[in-house]
Enzyme design. Structure first.
Site, PDB file in Angstrom:
ATOM      1  N   SER A 122       1.004  -1.324   0.073  1.00  0.00           N
ATOM      2  CA  SER A 122      -0.048   0.119  -0.086  1.00  0.00           C
ATOM      3  C   SER A 122       0.701   1.256  -0.143  1.00  0.00           C
ATOM      4  CB  SER A 122      -1.013  -0.046   1.363  1.00  0.00           C
ATOM      5  OG  SER A 122      -1.645   1.228   1.285  1.00  0.00           O
ATOM      6  N   TYR A 163      -1.998  -0.335  10.504  1.00  0.00           N
ATOM      7  CA  TYR A 163      -2.178  -0.967   9.074  1.00  0.00           C
ATOM      8  C   TYR A 163      -1.035  -0.330   8.115  1.00  0.00           C
ATOM      9  CZ  TYR A 163      -3.745  -1.322   4.075  1.00  0.00           C
ATOM     10  OH  TYR A 163      -3.909  -1.515   2.817  1.00  0.00           O
TER      11      TYR A 163
HETATM   12  P1  NAP Z   1     -10.891  -6.130   0.601  1.00  0.00           P
HETATM   13  O1  NAP Z   1     -12.160  -5.696  -0.220  1.00  0.00           O
HETATM   14  O2  NAP Z   1     -11.386  -6.056   2.100  1.00  0.00           O
HETATM   15  O3  NAP Z   1     -10.732  -7.714   0.397  1.00  0.00           O
HETATM   16  C1  NAP Z   1      -9.590  -8.238   1.178  1.00  0.00           C
HETATM   17  C2  NAP Z   1      -9.758 -10.014   0.883  1.00  0.00           C
HETATM   18  O4  NAP Z   1      -8.824 -10.634   1.768  1.00  0.00           O
HETATM   19  C3  NAP Z   1     -10.976 -10.528   1.097  1.00  0.00           C
HETATM   20  O5  NAP Z   1     -11.469 -11.064   0.105  1.00  0.00           O
HETATM   21  C4  NAP Z   1     -10.925 -11.003   2.609  1.00  0.00           C
HETATM   22  O6  NAP Z   1     -11.690 -12.102   3.117  1.00  0.00           O
HETATM   23  C5  NAP Z   1      -9.432 -11.626   2.241  1.00  0.00           C
HETATM   24  N1  NAP Z   1      -8.742 -12.104   3.469  1.00  0.00           N
HETATM   25  C6  NAP Z   1      -8.771 -11.283   4.792  1.00  0.00           C
HETATM   26  N2  NAP Z   1      -8.368 -11.892   5.801  1.00  0.00           N
HETATM   27  C7  NAP Z   1      -7.854 -13.149   5.358  1.00  0.00           C
HETATM   28  C8  NAP Z   1      -7.355 -14.281   5.707  1.00  0.00           C
HETATM   29  N3  NAP Z   1      -6.739 -14.327   6.820  1.00  0.00           N
HETATM   30  N4  NAP Z   1      -7.145 -15.225   4.840  1.00  0.00           N
HETATM   31  C9  NAP Z   1      -7.412 -15.296   3.657  1.00  0.00           C
HETATM   32  N5  NAP Z   1      -8.006 -14.218   2.965  1.00  0.00           N
HETATM   33  C10 NAP Z   1      -8.075 -13.099   3.983  1.00  0.00           C
HETATM   34  O7  NAP Z   1      -9.608  -5.589   0.341  1.00  0.00           O
HETATM   35  P2  NAP Z   1      -9.225  -4.968  -0.992  1.00  0.00           P
HETATM   36  O8  NAP Z   1      -9.430  -3.412  -1.022  1.00  0.00           O
HETATM   37  O9  NAP Z   1      -9.551  -5.821  -2.211  1.00  0.00           O
HETATM   38  O10 NAP Z   1      -7.584  -5.124  -0.695  1.00  0.00           O
HETATM   39  C11 NAP Z   1      -6.703  -6.184  -1.210  1.00  0.00           C
HETATM   40  C12 NAP Z   1      -5.472  -5.885  -0.944  1.00  0.00           C
HETATM   41  O11 NAP Z   1      -4.948  -4.659  -1.276  1.00  0.00           O
HETATM   42  C13 NAP Z   1      -5.041  -5.703   0.670  1.00  0.00           C
HETATM   43  O12 NAP Z   1      -3.818  -6.099   0.947  1.00  0.00           O
HETATM   44  C14 NAP Z   1      -5.219  -4.313   0.928  1.00  0.00           C
HETATM   45  O13 NAP Z   1      -4.299  -3.885   2.149  1.00  0.00           O
HETATM   46  C15 NAP Z   1      -4.495  -3.719  -0.380  1.00  0.00           C
HETATM   47  N6  NAP Z   1      -4.926  -2.204  -0.529  1.00  0.00           N
HETATM   48  C16 NAP Z   1      -6.126  -1.884  -0.754  1.00  0.00           C
HETATM   49  C17 NAP Z   1      -6.566  -0.596  -0.695  1.00  0.00           C
HETATM   50  C18 NAP Z   1      -7.568   0.035  -1.214  1.00  0.00           C
HETATM   51  O14 NAP Z   1      -7.893   1.286  -1.052  1.00  0.00           O
HETATM   52  N7  NAP Z   1      -8.674  -0.877  -1.249  1.00  0.00           N
HETATM   53  C19 NAP Z   1      -5.186   0.356  -0.848  1.00  0.00           C
HETATM   54  C20 NAP Z   1      -3.979   0.065  -0.795  1.00  0.00           C
HETATM   55  C21 NAP Z   1      -3.632  -1.592  -0.526  1.00  0.00           C
HETATM   56  P3  NAP Z   1     -13.018 -11.874   3.964  1.00  0.00           P
HETATM   57  O15 NAP Z   1     -13.983 -11.273   2.961  1.00  0.00           O
HETATM   58  O16 NAP Z   1     -13.446 -13.012   4.613  1.00  0.00           O
HETATM   59  O17 NAP Z   1     -12.593 -10.747   4.914  1.00  0.00           O
END
Ligand code: NAP
Length: 254
Positions: A146, A159
């Protein structure tokens, strides 16, 4: 037409039930990879829907469950995947969690949860496949970090610290395995419209501040992130390792 860079290759995407992970899984499947889509068992319905979507587009996708923060569960998943597919070429460590608290209010358990999934999870899943990738003499590890891991962020110090550790893990591991033919890179998204990114978008004042500092004047979509992942996974990126690429619409310029 998307090029078939993934023909005869297998990719694993963790946290693929929704958001960025799902978009990455769909993109890699469209490039011809056999995609293993991971998430927690509670996400069976979402992963089943993902498989149906990919299959209806002539792609290949299988479900593989585990909690990335649990070493035994991760190791079992890795054994199962290698037994089924015979190989892994691309690992995308995407699973992540985030919450919003002032530092005063972060409970130690919440700090630990952030690091358990975001940082230890990235390490555990990578470790489970390292000897296999080494024996292949080739591999791609792509960690979804991130820009918060580089800039820090108020109300999300836990985070951001966990993601900063992912950036550092990426660099160290890249040096360690480069001569084994394995590249390790990170993609650092800015604010992306997913369930996780929602806290930035729902409050008008927070959204205004985000848009003010984003040169392109908009938040990203999951599809904005997948090209960078597909590139790092490809042969085009064969001489690139240890990098952390910002995919943020122009927030950080280095
Ligand atoms: P999201 O919609 O919350 O999706 C995260 C996924 O990870 C969900 O499917 C979640 O499952 C799964 N997960 C959580 N804990 C887990 C575990 N212990 N084992 C296996 N799976 C698990 O988030 P996103 O925005 O798509 O983010 C994806 C990645 O991008 C993350 O690493 C996040 O930190 C990074 N990121 C996101 C943003 C943003 O603005 N969205 C910005 C920078 C970085 P559940 O549904 O069961 O919780």
């Amino acid at each position: 037409m998307i090029s078939q860079r993934g023909a005869n290759k297998t990719a694993l995407v963790t946290g693929a039930s929704r958001g960025i992970g799902r978009a990455i899984a769909e993109r890699l499947a469209a490039e011809g990879y056999l995609v293993f889509a991971n998430d927690l068992p509670a996400r069976k319905a979402e992963l089943t829907d993902l498989v149906a979507t990919i299959t209806s587009n002539s792609g290949r996708c299988e479900i593989t469950y585990c909690d990335v923060s649990d070493a035994a569960s991760v190791d079992a998943m890795a054994q199962d995947l290698l037994a089924k597919a015979g190989r892994l070429d691309v690992l995308v460590n995407n699973a992540g969690v985030r919450s919003v608290h002032l530092a005063d209010d972060i409970q130690p358990d919440e700090w630990d949860r952030m690091f358990a999934v975001n940082t230890k999870g990235t390490f555990l899943v990578t470790r489970a496949f390292l000897s296999h990738l080494r024996s292949n003499g080739r591999g791609r590890v792509i960690n979804i970090a991130s820009i918060g891991g580089k800039l820090g962020g108020p109300t999300e110090t836990h985070y951001c610290a966990s993601k900063g550790a992912v950036v550092n893990f990426t660099q160290g591991l890249a040096r360690e395995v480069a001569k084994d033919g394995i590249t390790v890179n990170a993609v650092c998204p800015g604010v992306i419209a997913t369930d996780m990114g929602r806290t930035h978008l729902e409050d008008p004042e927070t959204l205004r501040k985000v848009l003010e500092k984003t040169s392109m004047g908009r938040v990203g979509n999951p599809e904005d992130v997948v090209g960078a992942v597909a590139f790092f996974a490809s042969d085009d990126a064969s001489f690139i390792t240890g990098q952390s690429l910002n995919v943020d619409g122009g927030i950080i310029f280095h």
